[in-house]
Design a protein around this motif. Sequence first.
Motif, PDB file in Angstrom:
ATOM      1  N   GLU A 132       4.123  -8.653 -13.053  1.00 41.78           N
ATOM      2  CA  GLU A 132       4.609  -9.431 -11.903  1.00 41.78           C
ATOM      3  C   GLU A 132       4.581 -10.919 -12.242  1.00 41.78           C
ATOM      4  OE1 GLU A 132       5.924  -9.100  -8.703  1.00 41.78           O
ATOM      5  OE2 GLU A 132       5.873 -11.284  -8.913  1.00 41.78           O
ATOM      6  N   THR A 171      12.869  -5.555  -9.750  1.00 37.18           N
ATOM      7  CA  THR A 171      12.710  -7.007  -9.633  1.00 37.18           C
ATOM      8  C   THR A 171      13.292  -7.581  -8.335  1.00 37.18           C
ATOM      9  OG1 THR A 171      14.653  -7.140 -11.044  1.00 37.18           O
ATOM     10  CG2 THR A 171      12.534  -7.517 -12.100  1.00 37.18           C
ATOM     11  N   ASP A 199      13.345 -14.273  11.121  1.00 44.35           N
ATOM     12  CA  ASP A 199      11.954 -14.521  10.703  1.00 44.35           C
ATOM     13  C   ASP A 199      11.708 -16.020  10.564  1.00 44.35           C
ATOM     14  OD1 ASP A 199      11.077 -11.944  10.623  1.00 44.35           O
ATOM     15  OD2 ASP A 199      11.410 -11.653   8.482  1.00 44.35           O
ATOM     16  N   LYS A 208      18.770  -2.664   1.752  1.00 47.63           N
ATOM     17  CA  LYS A 208      17.709  -3.604   1.356  1.00 47.63           C
ATOM     18  C   LYS A 208      16.592  -3.591   2.398  1.00 47.63           C
ATOM     19  CE  LYS A 208      20.875  -4.544  -1.659  1.00 47.63           C
ATOM     20  NZ  LYS A 208      21.100  -3.460  -2.582  1.00 47.63           N
TER      21      LYS A 208
HETATM   22  C1  LIG Z   1      11.967 -12.698   4.840  1.00 47.42           C
HETATM   23  C2  LIG Z   1      12.234 -11.257   4.637  1.00 47.42           C
HETATM   24  C3  LIG Z   1      11.919 -10.374   5.650  1.00 47.42           C
HETATM   25  C4  LIG Z   1      12.163  -9.019   5.493  1.00 47.42           C
HETATM   26  N1  LIG Z   1      11.812  -8.179   6.503  1.00 47.42           N
HETATM   27  C5  LIG Z   1      11.955  -6.851   6.332  1.00 47.42           C
HETATM   28  C6  LIG Z   1      11.524  -5.937   7.336  1.00 47.42           C
HETATM   29  O1  LIG Z   1      11.023  -6.323   8.389  1.00 47.42           O
HETATM   30  N2  LIG Z   1      11.675  -4.610   7.118  1.00 47.42           N
HETATM   31  C7  LIG Z   1      12.219  -4.136   5.968  1.00 47.42           C
HETATM   32  O2  LIG Z   1      12.296  -2.921   5.806  1.00 47.42           O
HETATM   33  N3  LIG Z   1      12.661  -4.970   4.993  1.00 47.42           N
HETATM   34  C8  LIG Z   1      12.534  -6.309   5.145  1.00 47.42           C
HETATM   35  N4  LIG Z   1      12.960  -7.162   4.170  1.00 47.42           N
HETATM   36  C9  LIG Z   1      13.576  -6.602   2.960  1.00 47.42           C
HETATM   37  C10 LIG Z   1      12.483  -6.055   2.028  1.00 47.42           C
HETATM   38  O3  LIG Z   1      11.432  -6.988   1.932  1.00 47.42           O
HETATM   39  C11 LIG Z   1      13.077  -5.741   0.670  1.00 47.42           C
HETATM   40  O4  LIG Z   1      14.117  -4.786   0.850  1.00 47.42           O
HETATM   41  C12 LIG Z   1      12.017  -5.174  -0.276  1.00 47.42           C
HETATM   42  O5  LIG Z   1      10.938  -6.063  -0.440  1.00 47.42           O
HETATM   43  C13 LIG Z   1      12.633  -4.845  -1.631  1.00 47.42           C
HETATM   44  O6  LIG Z   1      11.628  -4.393  -2.486  1.00 47.42           O
HETATM   45  P1  LIG Z   1      11.714  -4.572  -4.065  1.00 47.42           P
HETATM   46  O7  LIG Z   1      10.434  -4.013  -4.599  1.00 47.42           O
HETATM   47  O8  LIG Z   1      12.998  -4.019  -4.561  1.00 47.42           O
HETATM   48  O9  LIG Z   1      11.798  -6.138  -4.322  1.00 47.42           O
HETATM   49  P2  LIG Z   1      10.846  -7.424  -3.950  1.00 47.42           P
HETATM   50  O10 LIG Z   1      10.030  -7.180  -2.745  1.00 47.42           O
HETATM   51  O11 LIG Z   1      11.801  -8.547  -3.956  1.00 47.42           O
HETATM   52  O12 LIG Z   1       9.882  -7.493  -5.211  1.00 47.42           O
HETATM   53  C14 LIG Z   1      10.373  -7.783  -6.503  1.00 47.42           C
HETATM   54  C15 LIG Z   1       9.240  -8.389  -7.327  1.00 47.42           C
HETATM   55  O13 LIG Z   1       9.656  -8.511  -8.683  1.00 47.42           O
HETATM   56  C16 LIG Z   1       9.134  -9.740  -9.200  1.00 47.42           C
HETATM   57  N5  LIG Z   1       9.947 -10.124 -10.357  1.00 47.42           N
HETATM   58  C17 LIG Z   1      11.260 -10.478 -10.362  1.00 47.42           C
HETATM   59  N6  LIG Z   1      11.662 -10.723 -11.649  1.00 47.42           N
HETATM   60  C18 LIG Z   1      10.585 -10.521 -12.444  1.00 47.42           C
HETATM   61  C19 LIG Z   1      10.367 -10.614 -13.853  1.00 47.42           C
HETATM   62  N7  LIG Z   1      11.348 -10.950 -14.696  1.00 47.42           N
HETATM   63  N8  LIG Z   1       9.127 -10.324 -14.340  1.00 47.42           N
HETATM   64  C20 LIG Z   1       8.109  -9.970 -13.499  1.00 47.42           C
HETATM   65  N9  LIG Z   1       8.267  -9.886 -12.147  1.00 47.42           N
HETATM   66  C21 LIG Z   1       9.492 -10.127 -11.637  1.00 47.42           C
HETATM   67  C22 LIG Z   1       9.259 -10.689  -8.025  1.00 47.42           C
HETATM   68  O14 LIG Z   1       8.397 -11.807  -8.195  1.00 47.42           O
HETATM   69  C23 LIG Z   1       8.834  -9.790  -6.867  1.00 47.42           C
HETATM   70  O15 LIG Z   1       7.428  -9.823  -6.665  1.00 47.42           O
HETATM   71  C24 LIG Z   1      12.748  -8.532   4.291  1.00 47.42           C
HETATM   72  C25 LIG Z   1      13.092  -9.426   3.273  1.00 47.42           C
HETATM   73  C26 LIG Z   1      12.840 -10.776   3.447  1.00 47.42           C
HETATM   74  C27 LIG Z   1      13.222 -11.733   2.354  1.00 47.42           C
END
Ligand SMILES: Cc1cc2nc3c(=O)[nH]c(=O)nc-3n(C[C@H](O)[C@H](O)[C@H](O)COP(=O)(O)OP(=O)(O)OC[C@H]3O[C@@H](n4cnc5c(N)ncnc54)[C@H](O)[C@@H]3O)c2cc1C
Length: 405
Positions: free
Chosen positions: A153, A213, A264, A382
């Motif tokens: 991470e 990511t 939000d 998403k």
């Molecule tokens: C403000 C906000 C509010 C939201 N509210 C809701 C909600 O109420 N309900 C809901 O269902 N969804 C909500 N969402 C959407 C939800 O948060 C996302 O769909 C979800 O977090 C996606 O998960 P993910 O694991 O794919 O990515 P992320 O949560 O984006 O996690 C990806 C991780 O990868 C890391 N990363 C990226 N590139 C690299 C790299 N090269 N090397 C190492 N680490 C890396 C990042 O730092 C991050 O920690 C919200 C999104 C936002 C922005």
Amino acid sequence: MLKKYTQEYDKALTPRLVMEEASRCLLCLDAPCSAACPAKTDPAKFIRSVRFKNFKGAAETIRTNNPLGSICARVCPTERYCEKACSRCGIDAPINIGAIQRFVTDFEQACGMEILEAGTPNGKKVAIIGSGPAGLSAAAFLAQKGFAAEIFEKSEKAGGYLRYGIPEYRLPNSIVDYEIARIKKLGVKINTNCEIKSVAALSQKYDAVLIATGFSKGKNLAMFDGCKNVSTATEFLKEAKSKAGKIELPDNVLVIGGGDVAMDTVTTLRLLGVKHVTDVVYETFDEFRASRKELRTSQENNVSIIDGFKPVAVNGNEVSFQHRYTGAELKVKADIIILAIGQENELDKLSIPSEKGEVKAEGNRMGTSNIFFAGDIGHAEKTVVYAVGTAKQAAADIAEYLGGK
Ligand SMILES: Cc1cc2nc3c(=O)[nH]c(=O)nc-3n(C[C@H](O)[C@H](O)[C@H](O)COP(=O)(O)OP(=O)(O)OC[C@H]3O[C@@H](n4cnc5c(N)ncnc54)[C@H](O)[C@@H]3O)c2cc1C
Ligand code: SF4
């Protein structure tokens, strides 16, 4: 004011109200609620357990199906999934599934229940890039199958948007910490402050790699390039959450955007004491993208929402807008401007091809390689529950590819 931001906005139901709510459930045999859950958390089964006061059984159902059960209970847009499908909709109102799930997972935490167990080590190693909901839940599923799952991470702490996006009043960091601690107990190793720059190098060292990511970067509009006092919603929400709301804010803020992230942002600003929060939205109210619940929360907090306008020019701290249908003009002055117009991936940094924001590949695997992907970067909605669902599928596919059970 700070207290308003750090306290959970939605109050938990009392045990009596939970039992009343569970007793409204029709115990449907075909369980449309369960079929509609993207992570297959199986609400019909856990509500049935609650109805018969078997809270332990309910917690086991949630946890084995969804390693982020406490988080989904708070943030899942259930009105789009299980509650939309609930048979009770045709009679009066759907069962409040999120609130029942929250009660059960709070009970599980209060009792210190340990439901998940690490599998017998099978000698295979899987690297996971990203510790958002997709990376964390994939690691939990893999660890239970005996794989050595190691997360990389780039941020200081694990959690992705759970920790740095969704505001404290909807998802306290204490809950994120609790879920992560349980996943670590399965033997998952999490390396923070560790940005991966080459997937190829990792794929040689590990038996398989999962890219999770997410959409880490807030989008910008070219007309705001180089403007002072302009930031993205993801930057603002990250700062607010990582400093537990202890940030300096002016009296007058303009937010541009109308999705859930915009809601939000405006609610956070009001809860942190900003006097005037104006949100100008491209869509009209009947086209609104934010969930009704998030919109209602922002309205309860006296945010001024102006719908149907697109930004056309910026001059210092003044933004000019034009109505999309009537052509009417609007000018808004503010101390700072926050853009909440969407997020994008940074897959180009990893040399992974993407199209329309998603990884350019069939299914959840890069061709016939040992590289898989899950979460926001995949072909899915998403949301957190979709991130869990796609991670579950990717973990099963990795296990099959590596010959595990
Ligand atoms: C403000 C906000 C509010 C939201 N509210 C809701 C909600 O109420 N309900 C809901 O269902 N969804 C909500 N969402 C959407 C939800 O948060 C996302 O769909 C979800 O977090 C996606 O998960 P993910 O694991 O794919 O990515 P992320 O949560 O984006 O996690 C990806 C991780 O990868 C890391 N990363 C990226 N590139 C690299 C790299 N090269 N090397 C190492 N680490 C890396 C990042 O730092 C991050 O920690 C919200 C999104 C936002 C922005
Ligand atoms: S669809 Fe609604 S009524 Fe039927 S089992 Fe699920 S929660 Fe109960």
